[in-house]
Design an enzyme around this catalytic site. Structure first.
Site, mmCIF file in Angstrom:
data_model
loop_
_atom_site.group_PDB
_atom_site.id
_atom_site.type_symbol
_atom_site.label_atom_id
_atom_site.label_comp_id
_atom_site.label_asym_id
_atom_site.label_seq_id
_atom_site.Cartn_x
_atom_site.Cartn_y
_atom_site.Cartn_z
ATOM 1 N N SER A 40 25.018 11.252 -59.336
ATOM 2 C CA SER A 40 24.503 10.098 -58.583
ATOM 3 C C SER A 40 23.139 10.405 -57.970
ATOM 4 O O SER A 40 22.556 9.556 -57.306
ATOM 5 C CB SER A 40 25.493 9.678 -57.492
ATOM 6 O OG SER A 40 25.769 10.758 -56.617
ATOM 7 N N ASN A 54 32.698 13.195 -48.335
ATOM 8 C CA ASN A 54 33.280 11.866 -48.112
ATOM 9 C C ASN A 54 32.852 11.270 -46.774
ATOM 10 O O ASN A 54 32.442 10.111 -46.708
ATOM 11 C CB ASN A 54 34.803 11.936 -48.192
ATOM 12 C CG ASN A 54 35.286 12.416 -49.559
ATOM 13 O OD1 ASN A 54 34.475 12.569 -50.472
ATOM 14 N ND2 ASN A 54 36.569 12.670 -49.696
ATOM 15 N N THR A 104 19.889 -37.534 -53.089
ATOM 16 C CA THR A 104 21.247 -37.024 -53.242
ATOM 17 C C THR A 104 21.566 -37.244 -54.716
ATOM 18 O O THR A 104 21.053 -38.205 -55.315
ATOM 19 C CB THR A 104 22.269 -37.780 -52.361
ATOM 20 O OG1 THR A 104 22.264 -39.161 -52.754
ATOM 21 C CG2 THR A 104 21.928 -37.689 -50.884
ATOM 22 N N HIS A 105 22.341 -36.354 -55.287
ATOM 23 C CA HIS A 105 22.627 -36.419 -56.741
ATOM 24 C C HIS A 105 21.341 -36.384 -57.571
ATOM 25 O O HIS A 105 21.313 -36.869 -58.694
ATOM 26 C CB HIS A 105 23.425 -37.675 -57.103
ATOM 27 C CG HIS A 105 24.567 -37.955 -56.180
ATOM 28 N ND1 HIS A 105 25.850 -37.520 -56.415
ATOM 29 C CD2 HIS A 105 24.612 -38.595 -54.978
ATOM 30 C CE1 HIS A 105 26.645 -37.901 -55.421
ATOM 31 N NE2 HIS A 105 25.908 -38.544 -54.532
ATOM 32 N N SER A 152 1.773 -19.922 -71.153
ATOM 33 C CA SER A 152 2.510 -19.717 -72.394
ATOM 34 C C SER A 152 1.588 -19.047 -73.400
ATOM 35 O O SER A 152 0.392 -19.324 -73.434
ATOM 36 C CB SER A 152 2.970 -21.072 -72.937
ATOM 37 O OG SER A 152 3.173 -20.998 -74.329
ATOM 38 N N LYS A 209 0.293 -24.901 -70.556
ATOM 39 C CA LYS A 209 1.471 -24.635 -69.726
ATOM 40 C C LYS A 209 1.149 -23.910 -68.428
ATOM 41 O O LYS A 209 0.312 -23.024 -68.379
ATOM 42 C CB LYS A 209 2.462 -23.778 -70.517
ATOM 43 C CG LYS A 209 3.116 -24.518 -71.649
ATOM 44 C CD LYS A 209 4.197 -25.453 -71.169
ATOM 45 C CE LYS A 209 5.480 -24.665 -70.974
ATOM 46 N NZ LYS A 209 6.525 -25.574 -70.472
ATOM 47 N N ASN A 235 3.904 -22.394 -65.733
ATOM 48 C CA ASN A 235 5.334 -22.277 -65.455
ATOM 49 C C ASN A 235 5.589 -21.603 -64.111
ATOM 50 O O ASN A 235 4.854 -20.710 -63.703
ATOM 51 C CB ASN A 235 6.015 -21.477 -66.561
ATOM 52 C CG ASN A 235 5.859 -22.129 -67.920
ATOM 53 O OD1 ASN A 235 5.786 -23.358 -68.027
ATOM 54 N ND2 ASN A 235 5.770 -21.318 -68.956
ATOM 55 N N GLU A 244 11.670 -19.032 -60.993
ATOM 56 C CA GLU A 244 12.751 -18.879 -61.980
ATOM 57 C C GLU A 244 13.372 -17.483 -61.866
ATOM 58 O O GLU A 244 14.585 -17.311 -62.009
ATOM 59 C CB GLU A 244 12.222 -19.111 -63.393
ATOM 60 C CG GLU A 244 11.853 -20.571 -63.638
ATOM 61 C CD GLU A 244 11.077 -20.778 -64.934
ATOM 62 O OE1 GLU A 244 11.148 -19.914 -65.832
ATOM 63 O OE2 GLU A 244 10.382 -21.804 -65.029
ATOM 64 N N TYR A 288 39.491 8.238 -50.038
ATOM 65 C CA TYR A 288 38.306 8.264 -50.879
ATOM 66 C C TYR A 288 38.679 8.358 -52.357
ATOM 67 O O TYR A 288 39.614 9.075 -52.728
ATOM 68 C CB TYR A 288 37.396 9.457 -50.518
ATOM 69 C CG TYR A 288 36.150 9.498 -51.391
ATOM 70 C CD1 TYR A 288 35.021 8.770 -51.053
ATOM 71 C CD2 TYR A 288 36.137 10.223 -52.591
ATOM 72 C CE1 TYR A 288 33.905 8.754 -51.867
ATOM 73 C CE2 TYR A 288 35.030 10.203 -53.409
ATOM 74 C CZ TYR A 288 33.913 9.479 -53.046
ATOM 75 O OH TYR A 288 32.827 9.464 -53.859
ATOM 76 N N LYS A 290 26.594 2.310 -54.191
ATOM 77 C CA LYS A 290 25.206 2.478 -53.764
ATOM 78 C C LYS A 290 24.198 1.743 -54.642
ATOM 79 O O LYS A 290 23.269 1.125 -54.139
ATOM 80 C CB LYS A 290 24.866 3.961 -53.669
ATOM 81 C CG LYS A 290 25.340 4.547 -52.343
ATOM 82 C CD LYS A 290 25.190 6.025 -52.256
ATOM 83 C CE LYS A 290 26.214 6.754 -53.097
ATOM 84 N NZ LYS A 290 27.614 6.466 -52.696
HETATM 85 N N1 ARG Z 1 28.492 11.090 -54.650
HETATM 86 C C1 ARG Z 1 29.704 10.659 -54.052
HETATM 87 C C2 ARG Z 1 29.642 9.213 -53.608
HETATM 88 O O1 ARG Z 1 28.600 8.669 -53.592
HETATM 89 C C3 ARG Z 1 30.028 11.467 -52.836
HETATM 90 C C4 ARG Z 1 30.699 12.707 -53.209
HETATM 91 C C5 ARG Z 1 32.126 12.692 -52.961
HETATM 92 N N2 ARG Z 1 32.681 13.298 -54.119
HETATM 93 C C6 ARG Z 1 33.904 13.760 -54.169
HETATM 94 N N3 ARG Z 1 34.277 14.262 -55.266
HETATM 95 N N4 ARG Z 1 34.711 13.723 -53.160
HETATM 96 O O2 ARG Z 1 30.634 8.603 -53.296
#
Ligand code: ARG
Length: 467
Positions: A22, A110, A155-156, A277, A283, A285, A290, A317, A325
């Site tokens: 991550s 965690n 409306t509508h 375009s 054009k 746009n 959008e 956890y 994230k």
């Molecule tokens: N990278 C993990 C997360 O974003 C946190 C690590 C926890 N990993 C674990 N094996 N307990 O949730």
């Protein structure tokens, strides 16, 4: 480097390693991670778990890394790690040597990641609030500039009644004001320290969590370790709040896309926010709008994805939570950018009052006012509605407007027809002025609302710029 090598033999499959990492996105949390680690290490010192010398060395190392990251954000990009917490520990080893091995005492990734995420979330809320206030300010700017412009209200998507263009813009002011208060609620609920919850059962060292919370700027400490390490309510709530803001922007986008189409021609987008375009030279746009509309859709998907991750997740956890994230960062980035972009689009909008007036002339938008005038003369509304409806039908069949119908023709359908009724049928200002209730579109009322909106923007700016 791994934080959990002992019980394993051999290497991870590189495919799985890539699948599980991550760091490529959670490195955004580096500064928060360093800050939490620093405060936590000092707390371990106060609890006599670490010696003063160890604390000094660790804090020095963490500070040095933080300085380097702040100075050169790119620096923390090259080496790949399982996650930001692993990266920090590995960096710390290189910075201060063996003592870095004491960093992890009594804490887990965690409770750490839950704490980092809350710190990020609180900053993100402030950033979003500032962007929202800029958007509100642009609505106000345009509303003040077009103070007297009348727009056919729909409306509508069918012509309904005249409204002030400023009143129209202030509708979005209300929506995003509600988003601001939702953001404030998100902040208040997220303002709680998970650190000290350990992996799931609570830290086994006598740390003072209240003091740690104060040091990290949290208002409270979490009251249950299982909940604290697996709770992502704040993430889900902020993604929801962002989604709703994006939905508000998307509705504005849709309006303005329609209004800027030549068939309507009510507004023209600034060139800086439009595209052409590659094939059709004429054009222009409304791509900026959008894209806002499209990104709102993507974000709604992120929201349901996040809720689906939480649904059915056993306590406490689970690694599924790592998925939070990317969704959170994307929600915040997209919403913040969209608010800023929408602010600029609104500010640079050219408003074509003549086209709005022309639409009103042919749309019978004053029909309700004619009926209301008949009511004022004693006719029951249902009857008034009926006869004005007949007049509209008569006019439509002959392709004439209320202004063009002769008094004798009108009188055949509405015997009470006179100069006053003819005037009511023609007059947009009369129609507007009637609607002076609180929340109505009368110019006198909208003036009051503009002033109060201006005060709110000044107040919010002062509140959130100061921090
Ligand atoms: N990278 C993990 C997360 O974003 C946190 C690590 C926890 N990993 C674990 N094996 N307990 O949730």
């Amino acid at each position: 480097m791994k934080l959990w090598g002992g019980r394993f033999s051999g290497r991870l499959d590189p495919l799985f390693e890539r699948f599980s990492e991550s760091f490529s996105f959670d490195r955004r949390l580096i500064l928060y991670d360093l800050k939490v680690n620093r405060a936590y290490v000092r707390e371990l010192g106060r609890a006599k778990v670490l010696s003063a010398r160890e604390v000094r060395a660790l804090v020095r190392g963490l500070d040095a890394i933080a300085r380097e990251v702040s100075r050169r954000p790119q620096w923390a990009r090259q080496p790949s790690s399982e996650d930001v917490h692993t990266w920090v520990e590995a960096r710390l080893q290189r910075e201060v040597g063996e003592v870095a091995e004491r960093l992890r005492t009594g804490r887990s990734r965690n409770d750490l990641v839950a704490t980092d995420t809350r710190l990020y979330l609180k900053d993100a809320v402030r950033e979003l609030q500032l962007a929202a206030v800029e958007f509100l300010d642009s609505l106000l700017f345009q509303a003040r500039r077009c103070r007297t412009v009348a727009l056919p209200g729909f409306t509508h998507l069918q012509p309904a009644q005249p409204i002030l263009f400023a009143h129209y813009l202030l509708a979005y002011f209300q929506m995003v004001s509600r988003d601001l208060s939702r953001l404030e609620n998100c902040y208040a609920r997220a303002d709680e320290l998970p650190m000290g919850s350990g992996a799931l059962a609570g830290a086994a060292y006598p740390i003072d969590r209240l003091r740690l919370a104060r040091e990290l700027g949290f208002a409270r400490v979490s009251r249950n370790s299982l909940d604290a390490v697996s709770d992502r309510d704040g993430v889900a709530e902020l993604i929801f709040t962002c989604s709703l803001t994006m939905i508000h922007l998307s509705r504005l986008a849709e309006d303005l896309i329609v209004y800027s189409s030549p068939a309507f021609g009510f507004v023209e987008m600034g060139d800086a926010y439009s595209t052409g375009s590659s094939l059709m030279p004429q054009k222009k746009n409304a791509d900026a709008l959008e894209l806002i509309r499209g990104k709102a859709a993507t974000l709604v998907g992120r929201l349901s994805g996040t809720l689906a991750v939480l649904k059915g997740l056993p306590l406490s956890y689970n690694r599924d939570l790592q998925e939070d994230k990317r969704a959170l960062f994307d929600a915040v980035d997209t919403t913040s950018d969209s608010l800023k972009l929408a602010a600029r689009v609104v500010r640079t909008l050219r408003v074509n009052a003549d086209r709005m007036a022309a639409h009103m002339a042919v749309g019978f938008l004053t029909a309700t006012d004619v009926a209301d005038e008949l009511v004022r003369r004693g006719m029951p509304f249902a009857q008034a509605h009926e006869v004005v409806g007949k007049l509209v039908r008569w006019c439509e069949q002959r392709r004439v407007t209320f202004a063009e119908v002769s008094a004798s023709d009108a009188r055949r359908i509405i015997p009470l027809w006179d100069a006053k009724l003819a005037e009511v049928a023609k007059s947009v200002p009369h129609s507007l002025a009637q609607r002076a209730v609180v929340g109505g579109t009368a110019p006198s009322r909208v003036r009051i609302e503009l002033a109060s909106a201006g005060r709110l923007v000044r107040q919010w700016r002062r509140r959130w710029l100061r921090r």
